[in-house]
Design a protein around this motif. Sequence first.
Motif, PDB file in Angstrom:
ATOM      1  N   THR A   1      63.531  71.258  78.367  1.00 23.40           N
ATOM      2  CA  THR A   1      64.969  71.144  78.111  1.00 23.40           C
ATOM      3  C   THR A   1      65.749  71.137  79.420  1.00 23.40           C
ATOM      4  O   THR A   1      66.701  70.359  79.587  1.00 23.40           O
ATOM      5  CB  THR A   1      65.440  72.297  77.219  1.00 23.40           C
ATOM      6  OG1 THR A   1      64.656  72.322  76.027  1.00 23.40           O
ATOM      7  CG2 THR A   1      66.905  72.133  76.837  1.00 23.40           C
TER       8      THR A   1
ATOM      9  N   ARG B   1      67.964  67.906  81.137  1.00 25.19           N
ATOM     10  CA  ARG B   1      69.397  68.060  81.437  1.00 25.19           C
ATOM     11  C   ARG B   1      69.674  68.100  82.933  1.00 25.19           C
ATOM     12  O   ARG B   1      70.817  68.335  83.343  1.00 25.19           O
ATOM     13  CB  ARG B   1      69.929  69.325  80.758  1.00 25.19           C
ATOM     14  CG  ARG B   1      69.798  69.308  79.243  1.00 25.19           C
ATOM     15  CD  ARG B   1      70.444  70.508  78.600  1.00 25.19           C
ATOM     16  NE  ARG B   1      70.218  70.515  77.149  1.00 25.19           N
ATOM     17  CZ  ARG B   1      70.983  71.160  76.283  1.00 25.19           C
ATOM     18  NH1 ARG B   1      72.038  71.855  76.703  1.00 25.19           N
ATOM     19  NH2 ARG B   1      70.721  71.116  74.989  1.00 25.19           N
TER      20      ARG B   1
ATOM     21  N   ALA C   1      67.429  74.603  73.600  1.00 26.93           N
ATOM     22  CA  ALA C   1      68.578  73.701  73.607  1.00 26.93           C
ATOM     23  C   ALA C   1      69.834  74.413  73.125  1.00 26.93           C
ATOM     24  O   ALA C   1      70.924  74.254  73.709  1.00 26.93           O
ATOM     25  CB  ALA C   1      68.293  72.475  72.744  1.00 26.93           C
TER      26      ALA C   1
ATOM     27  N   ASP D   1      73.188  75.017  75.324  1.00 26.45           N
ATOM     28  CA  ASP D   1      74.470  74.543  74.796  1.00 26.45           C
ATOM     29  C   ASP D   1      75.512  75.656  74.866  1.00 26.45           C
ATOM     30  O   ASP D   1      76.670  75.423  75.259  1.00 26.45           O
ATOM     31  CB  ASP D   1      74.322  74.074  73.351  1.00 26.45           C
ATOM     32  CG  ASP D   1      73.611  72.733  73.230  1.00 26.45           C
ATOM     33  OD1 ASP D   1      73.464  72.030  74.251  1.00 26.45           O
ATOM     34  OD2 ASP D   1      73.186  72.401  72.102  1.00 26.45           O
ATOM     35  N   ARG D   2      75.103  76.847  74.498  1.00 25.05           N
ATOM     36  CA  ARG D   2      76.038  77.982  74.542  1.00 25.05           C
ATOM     37  C   ARG D   2      76.357  78.384  75.973  1.00 25.05           C
ATOM     38  O   ARG D   2      77.487  78.783  76.280  1.00 25.05           O
ATOM     39  CB  ARG D   2      75.467  79.170  73.755  1.00 25.05           C
ATOM     40  CG  ARG D   2      75.459  78.918  72.250  1.00 25.05           C
ATOM     41  CD  ARG D   2      74.972  80.134  71.478  1.00 25.05           C
ATOM     42  NE  ARG D   2      75.850  81.289  71.692  1.00 25.05           N
ATOM     43  CZ  ARG D   2      75.567  82.515  71.256  1.00 25.05           C
ATOM     44  NH1 ARG D   2      74.418  82.732  70.593  1.00 25.05           N
ATOM     45  NH2 ARG D   2      76.397  83.509  71.469  1.00 25.05           N
TER      46      ARG D   2
END
Length: 202
Positions: free
Chosen positions: A37, A41, A179, A183-184
Motif C-alpha cells: 500500500t 501511494r 489502505a 486514508d485516515r
Amino acid sequence: MTDTSTPSALKSLCVYCGSSTGRIEAYADAARALAATMVARGIRLVYGGASLGIMGVVADEVLRLGGEAVGVIPESLMRKELAHAGLTEMHVTPSMHARKTLMAELADGFVALPGGIGTFEEIFEVWTWGQLGFHRKPCGLLNVAGYYDSLIAFLDHAADEQFVRAEHRAMAVVESDPAALLDRFAAYQPPALPKWVGRGET
C-alpha cells in the motif's frame, strides 16, 4: 523534537514493529500488505533498520516492489538486530534516543505493526509527543488479527476513567486494513489545543 507543522502529504511513514515474526503468518502478511500500500501511494518507509522479524519483512517487501526504505539503527544494535544491508539509506546513531528522534524527524506519520515492548514504547512515546504539541503528525495501530484488541480496550478504559482526554484518545488511529489506515492518516486533523503539563493527566 518539536515540529508543529502539519504535513501536506504523507510522503514518509515510520513503521514500528517486532524483530520477531510472531506466532502466526498473518503478522508478516499484514507487513507485506502495508508495504504494498505504501509503495502504491509513493510513501517511503522509515523504520528501525533491522533485517530480522516483521522489521525485515516490511523492508524487504518495500524494496522488492521498488519503493524506498530508510533504516535508523543505533551503533549498539548493529550486530544484535542484524542491520539490513540492502536499504535505500541507513542512518547509524550514537544512541537509542537519537534513533527515535531521527526516525520522528524523517517521518510524516507513525504506525505500529505487531511487536513487543520496544514497539509499544516507541508508538506511545511519539503519541505522547503529539499530545504535548511537539508535532502534528498522525499515529496509529495496524490491528492485525486482533493483536491490539486488549490494548485498545485498555486505552478506552483509561479514557473512561478520565486519565486520558477523549480528544487525545482519538489521536490514536486504529484500523485492520492498511489502505483504510493510510486514508485516515491523509485526512488526520490534530487536536486544536495540545495537552499542557499540569492539567490533570500524564
